[in-house]
Design a protein around this motif. Structure first.
Motif, short mmCIF file in Angstrom:
data_model
loop_
_atom_site.label_atom_id
_atom_site.label_comp_id
_atom_site.label_asym_id
_atom_site.label_seq_id
_atom_site.Cartn_x
_atom_site.Cartn_y
_atom_site.Cartn_z
N UNK A 105 18.35 -4.46 -0.31
CA UNK A 105 18.18 -3.36 1.24
C UNK A 105 18.41 -4.05 2.21
N UNK A 106 18.58 -6.35 2.59
CA UNK A 106 17.92 -6.58 3.83
C UNK A 106 19.57 -6.33 4.10
N UNK A 107 20.87 -6.49 3.11
CA UNK A 107 22.03 -6.58 3.99
C UNK A 107 22.68 -8.25 4.19
N UNK A 159 10.38 -10.34 1.77
CA UNK A 159 10.97 -9.05 2.07
C UNK A 159 10.06 -7.94 1.36
#
Lengths: 330, 300
Positions: free
Chosen positions: A256-258, A239
């Motif tokens: 950001x990706x949770x 990512x």
């Protein structure tokens, strides 16, 4: 603790390990100390150090960042699929091979008995020794691994054995041969078949839930995840490379990706977080086994009481409900 | 053909374009006449969902479904650009609300549920809405006993900006397709440039019949990721339609201009209700012959 690499740990854990080693060394001093007064001093010192340790651990583990959790999920001493298989199941009978190309050691399958309950066990295998790790491509399966798993799942279906799937992979192997032998097709087929396999399936993410490679043995009736595991559509490194052209910004990507267990529950993907011993499963693997065993038994009990139609319908509806969107007025 | 620089500059006048594959200067009108295929090298240019509908469905038969589904930003995702901005930009560029455009229509007179994943919308990546439409499309096809045709252009795979929700769209869409297939329904996957990652590793790989357009990039891992992992050069033609055909993962590679006829034929073979098919298709399918056995079956 032989075979355990004590310094090859995430950076945030290093002060803890160092302090633990200091305590241990003082304990050894204590054992050898003949003078009672001095022994008393050492004892007091150890007590103080232990207090410090507790404080230090609290301060570290109270506020784990998503990236810290990713590192814990990859911790070199963390129990792996092979550990859970050995620790939880009696009479384990490994079943190898996809009957088409070869046996992929990156996925482990076999019959096992959990407290008298017969099941089919499977999971990603990362390997313990360097040799094993290389054989398993560090837990990255090839198409034959997914095809092996599917064969064993069909076998389980035929004989009415529930399936327990341990998920722990950085992702399916991205290689030339993997593509040549149909990595996409192998994963797709597993996902499709698992959505309708007529026996209960419990999936437990014990470490890394790496994208399609995880989902390839990860569709089922219950989605459990351990406290220090993650599940993500893309690795934080991947990512970061896409977003900022810099794989070193993985920590930012992880935020950001949770991808943490709490996020995954909130997003309606996971059902339950399986708690770990204080500081992570690697700090007390035996206790981790007990907790996992209790969780698996509870869910097996619930699922085996359902009829097949009910089981499959609720599995379908669970999947159908995944995703977030709005329906605007036309 | 060779062109001097002054002619090349003429490309900007809008009549000529440069082929992105062979770099030849080609006359735009010819390209359009040939279904947006390069007349020099046969490269299939990316087309919009609207053009796809136009090329594959009988004129005026397309009726949109599930149009009101719209993506949200469930992760509040912030990369270089926010997900919301990306969505808005893609909506503006394509005129569509999402990458998936679904509906019912007819292919040479036969009713179908038809879906396109538009590669122009965030690389045709699959978020919650795309997954939901794929699942609803399969359910609609099952309910109304219609073939299900999905044309993929999903180089983005699972949409990163929706994180784990995107990943599980793989399972959601595959589960719905499974129900359709188990009930005897036909699902045809048409793979176009590019279809990768989570899309290729779920619904795009599950067709009862799978047809690929020539030279499309189709695979699981991206070629760059693979090259970095194995540290060797990738073989020529790696992950193309032809590569997959040779290795047994698609049934046919079919040029765009023949796709409609090809789909009609497949539907004919896999359509159980032959009589109904002949009746509904009679107006449009003069060229399609019904085999004698099917004729006899229909006559009974």
């Amino acid at each position: 603790m032989s075979g355990v690499d004590r310094l090859n740990v995430p950076e945030f854990e290093r002060p803890i390990v160092e302090l633990e080693m200091k305590i241990e060394s003082r304990r050894m001093d204590l054992a050898e100390e003949k003078d009672q007064a001095r022994a008393k001093d050492i004892q007091a010192e150890i007590a103080d150090l232990e207090k410090d340790l507790r404080k230090l651990m609290d301060s570290v583990f109270e506020k784990l960042d998503p990236w810290d959790r990713v590192q814990l999920s990859r911790h070199p001493n963390r129990p792996l699929t092979s550990d859970y298989v050995a620790g939880l199941f009696d009479d384990f009978q490994e079943l190898k091979g996809d009957r088409s190309y070869k046996d992929d050691p990156a996925i482990l399958c076999g019959f096992g008995t959990l407290e008298g309950r017969k099941v089919m066990v499977m999971g990603h295998r990362k390997g313990k020794t360097l040799k094993e790790r290389l054989e398993c491509n560090f837990g990255c399966a090839h198409p034959e691994g997914y095809r092996k798993a599917l064969r064993k799942m069909k076998l389980a279906e035929k004989f009415g054995l529930p399936i327990v799937s341990f998920i722990n992979t950085p992702g399916a192997y991205p290689g030339i041969e993997a593509e040549e032998r149909g990595q996409s097709h192998a994963i797709a087929e597993n996902i499709r078949e698992m959505s309708n396999l007529k026996v209960p399936i419990i999936t437990l993410t014990i470490g890394e839930g790496g994208s399609g490679g995880a989902l390839g043995i990860g569709v089922g009736d219950r989605y459990l995840i351990m406290e220090n595991a993650y599940y993500s559509v893309i690795s934080p490194e991947g990512c970061a490379a896409i977003l900022w052209h810099d794989a070193k910004k993985a920590a930012d990507a992880a935020r950001v990706l949770r991808l943490t267990p709490n996020d995954l529950i909130e997003l309606g993907i996971m059902d339950e977080i399986v708690p770990e011993p204080y500081g992570g499963a690697h700090r007390d693997p035996r206790k981790a086994m007990e907790i996992v065993k209790a969780a698996l038994l509870r869910h097996l009990g619930e699922l085996t009481s359902l009829g097949v139609d009910e089981l499959l319908e609720s599995r379908y509806q669970r999947l159908r409900g995944m995703g977030k969107y709005i329906e605007v007025a036309a | 053909m060779t062109w001097d620089s002054s002619r090349k500059r003429g490309a900007t006048d809008g009549l000529w374009m440069k082929c992105t594959s062979c770099e030849a200067m080609v006359y735009k009108k010819v390209v359009e006449e040939q279904h947006h295929v390069c007349p020099e090298c046969g490269f299939h240019f990316r087309i919009s969902s609207k053009q796809r509908v136009q090329y594959l469905l009988d004129e005026g038969t397309f009726k949109p479904l599930f149009e009101n589904l719209e993506s949200t930003d469930p992760l509040n995702f912030k990369g270089k650009k926010s997900y919301r901005e990306k969505l808005q930009q893609a909506q503006k560029q394509t005129g569509n609300r999402e990458a998936a455009v679904f509906g019912t229509g007819q292919i040479m007179g036969k009713d179908v549920v038809f879906g396109v994943i538009d590669a122009n919308f965030i690389m045709g990546s699959m978020g919650s809405v795309v997954g939901e439409k794929l699942a609803r499309g399969a359910e609609h096809a099952l309910k109304h006993n219609m073939p299900y045709i999905v044309v993929s252009g999903s180089g983005g795979g699972a949409r990163m900006e929706e994180g784990i929700l995107s990943l599980f769209q793989m399972a959601k869409s595959s589960a719905a397709i499974k129900r359709l297939q188990d009930a005897g329904g036909l699902y045809v996957a048409v793979l176009t440039n590019a279809t990768m990652g989570g899309s290729m590793a779920s619904w795009a790989a599950l067709g009862d019949v799978t047809i690929a357009e020539p030279q499309a990039l189709l695979g699981f891992a991206g070629p760059r990721v693979i090259a970095q992992t194995v540290r060797q050069e990738l073989p020529a033609g790696f992950q193309t339609s032809e590569f997959l055909l040779e290795r047994g993962f698609v049934d046919q590679v079919c040029p765009r201009k023949d796709l409609r006829q090809r789909l009609a034929s497949i539907i004919r073979y896999c359509c159980k209700d032959v009589a109904a098919f002949r009746k509904s298709g009679a107006r449009h399918t003069a060229k399609i012959s019904v085999p004698a056995a099917a004729k006899a079956a229909a006559a009974k």
